[in-house]
Design a protein around this motif. Structure first.
Motif, PDB file in Angstrom:
ATOM      1  N   ASP A  38       0.869  -1.191   0.038  1.00  0.00           N
ATOM      2  CA  ASP A  38      -0.065   0.031   0.062  1.00  0.00           C
ATOM      3  C   ASP A  38       0.875   1.401  -0.012  1.00  0.00           C
ATOM      4  O   ASP A  38       0.491   2.393   0.560  1.00  0.00           O
ATOM      5  CB  ASP A  38      -0.932   0.023   1.212  1.00  0.00           C
ATOM      6  N   THR A  39       2.122   1.115  -0.706  1.00  0.00           N
ATOM      7  CA  THR A  39       2.851   2.348  -0.804  1.00  0.00           C
ATOM      8  C   THR A  39       3.364   2.635  -2.173  1.00  0.00           C
ATOM      9  O   THR A  39       3.867   1.414  -2.707  1.00  0.00           O
ATOM     10  CB  THR A  39       3.857   2.378   0.319  1.00  0.00           C
ATOM     11  N   PHE A  79       9.066   1.183   9.208  1.00  0.00           N
ATOM     12  CA  PHE A  79       9.640   1.581  10.468  1.00  0.00           C
ATOM     13  C   PHE A  79      10.094   0.227  11.122  1.00  0.00           C
ATOM     14  O   PHE A  79      11.188   0.200  11.655  1.00  0.00           O
ATOM     15  CB  PHE A  79       9.057   2.447  11.281  1.00  0.00           C
ATOM     16  N   ALA A  80       9.447  -0.941  11.132  1.00  0.00           N
ATOM     17  CA  ALA A  80       9.598  -2.056  11.934  1.00  0.00           C
ATOM     18  C   ALA A  80      10.969  -2.699  10.979  1.00  0.00           C
ATOM     19  O   ALA A  80      11.814  -3.096  11.930  1.00  0.00           O
ATOM     20  CB  ALA A  80       8.316  -2.925  11.813  1.00  0.00           C
ATOM     21  N   ASN A  81      10.899  -2.687   9.856  1.00  0.00           N
ATOM     22  CA  ASN A  81      12.055  -3.136   9.161  1.00  0.00           C
ATOM     23  C   ASN A  81      13.304  -2.164   9.405  1.00  0.00           C
ATOM     24  O   ASN A  81      14.400  -2.846   9.498  1.00  0.00           O
ATOM     25  CB  ASN A  81      11.816  -3.043   7.609  1.00  0.00           C
ATOM     26  N   ILE A  82      13.137  -0.993   9.250  1.00  0.00           N
ATOM     27  CA  ILE A  82      14.372  -0.068   9.980  1.00  0.00           C
ATOM     28  C   ILE A  82      14.747  -0.357  11.078  1.00  0.00           C
ATOM     29  O   ILE A  82      16.050  -0.793  11.271  1.00  0.00           O
ATOM     30  CB  ILE A  82      13.834   1.359   9.890  1.00  0.00           C
ATOM     31  N   ARG A 131      -0.338   1.291   7.859  1.00  0.00           N
ATOM     32  CA  ARG A 131       0.128  -0.209   7.678  1.00  0.00           C
ATOM     33  C   ARG A 131       1.226  -0.073   7.107  1.00  0.00           C
ATOM     34  O   ARG A 131       2.330  -0.829   7.932  1.00  0.00           O
ATOM     35  CB  ARG A 131      -1.027  -0.972   7.297  1.00  0.00           C
ATOM     36  N   SER A 132       1.455   0.295   6.046  1.00  0.00           N
ATOM     37  CA  SER A 132       2.656   0.347   5.174  1.00  0.00           C
ATOM     38  C   SER A 132       3.862   1.031   6.149  1.00  0.00           C
ATOM     39  O   SER A 132       5.024   0.636   5.998  1.00  0.00           O
ATOM     40  CB  SER A 132       2.706   0.967   3.906  1.00  0.00           C
ATOM     41  N   ILE A 133       3.530   2.377   6.876  1.00  0.00           N
ATOM     42  CA  ILE A 133       4.501   2.871   7.359  1.00  0.00           C
ATOM     43  C   ILE A 133       5.043   2.278   8.529  1.00  0.00           C
ATOM     44  O   ILE A 133       6.395   2.421   8.960  1.00  0.00           O
ATOM     45  CB  ILE A 133       4.009   4.244   8.025  1.00  0.00           C
ATOM     46  N   VAL A 134       4.119   1.522   9.310  1.00  0.00           N
ATOM     47  CA  VAL A 134       4.444   0.701  10.695  1.00  0.00           C
ATOM     48  C   VAL A 134       5.488  -0.427   9.968  1.00  0.00           C
ATOM     49  O   VAL A 134       6.511  -0.446  10.828  1.00  0.00           O
ATOM     50  CB  VAL A 134       3.331   0.169  11.113  1.00  0.00           C
TER      51      VAL A 134
END
Length: 66
Positions: free
Chosen positions: A27-28, A52-55, A46-49
């Motif tokens: 969704d990005t 950032f979880a991956n970061i 959801r995509s932003i989360v």
């Protein structure tokens, strides 16, 4: 000169979109590498989360943002 920057930006956004796909983030869509507003560029909460979880799973990136 402008054509070089446009081509580079296009390549960068293509790489970003491929990486998002590999992370199953659907969704990005990026249209410029800066992430600044642009037509057709979007992201869900959801995509932003997920991004950032991956970061925070990557030590070198975690150090940059903390």
């Amino acid at each position: 000169m402008a054509e070089i920057f446009i081509e580079r930006d296009s390549s960068a956004t293509s790489n970003i979109d491929k990486e998002l796909e590999s992370l199953q983030i659907a969704d990005t869509a990026f249209r410029n590498p800066s992430g600044l507003d642009d037509d057709g560029q979007y992201s869900s909460a959801r995509s932003i989360v997920k991004i950032f979880a991956n970061i925070f799973e990557t030590e070198s990136l975690r150090a940059l943002v903390s």
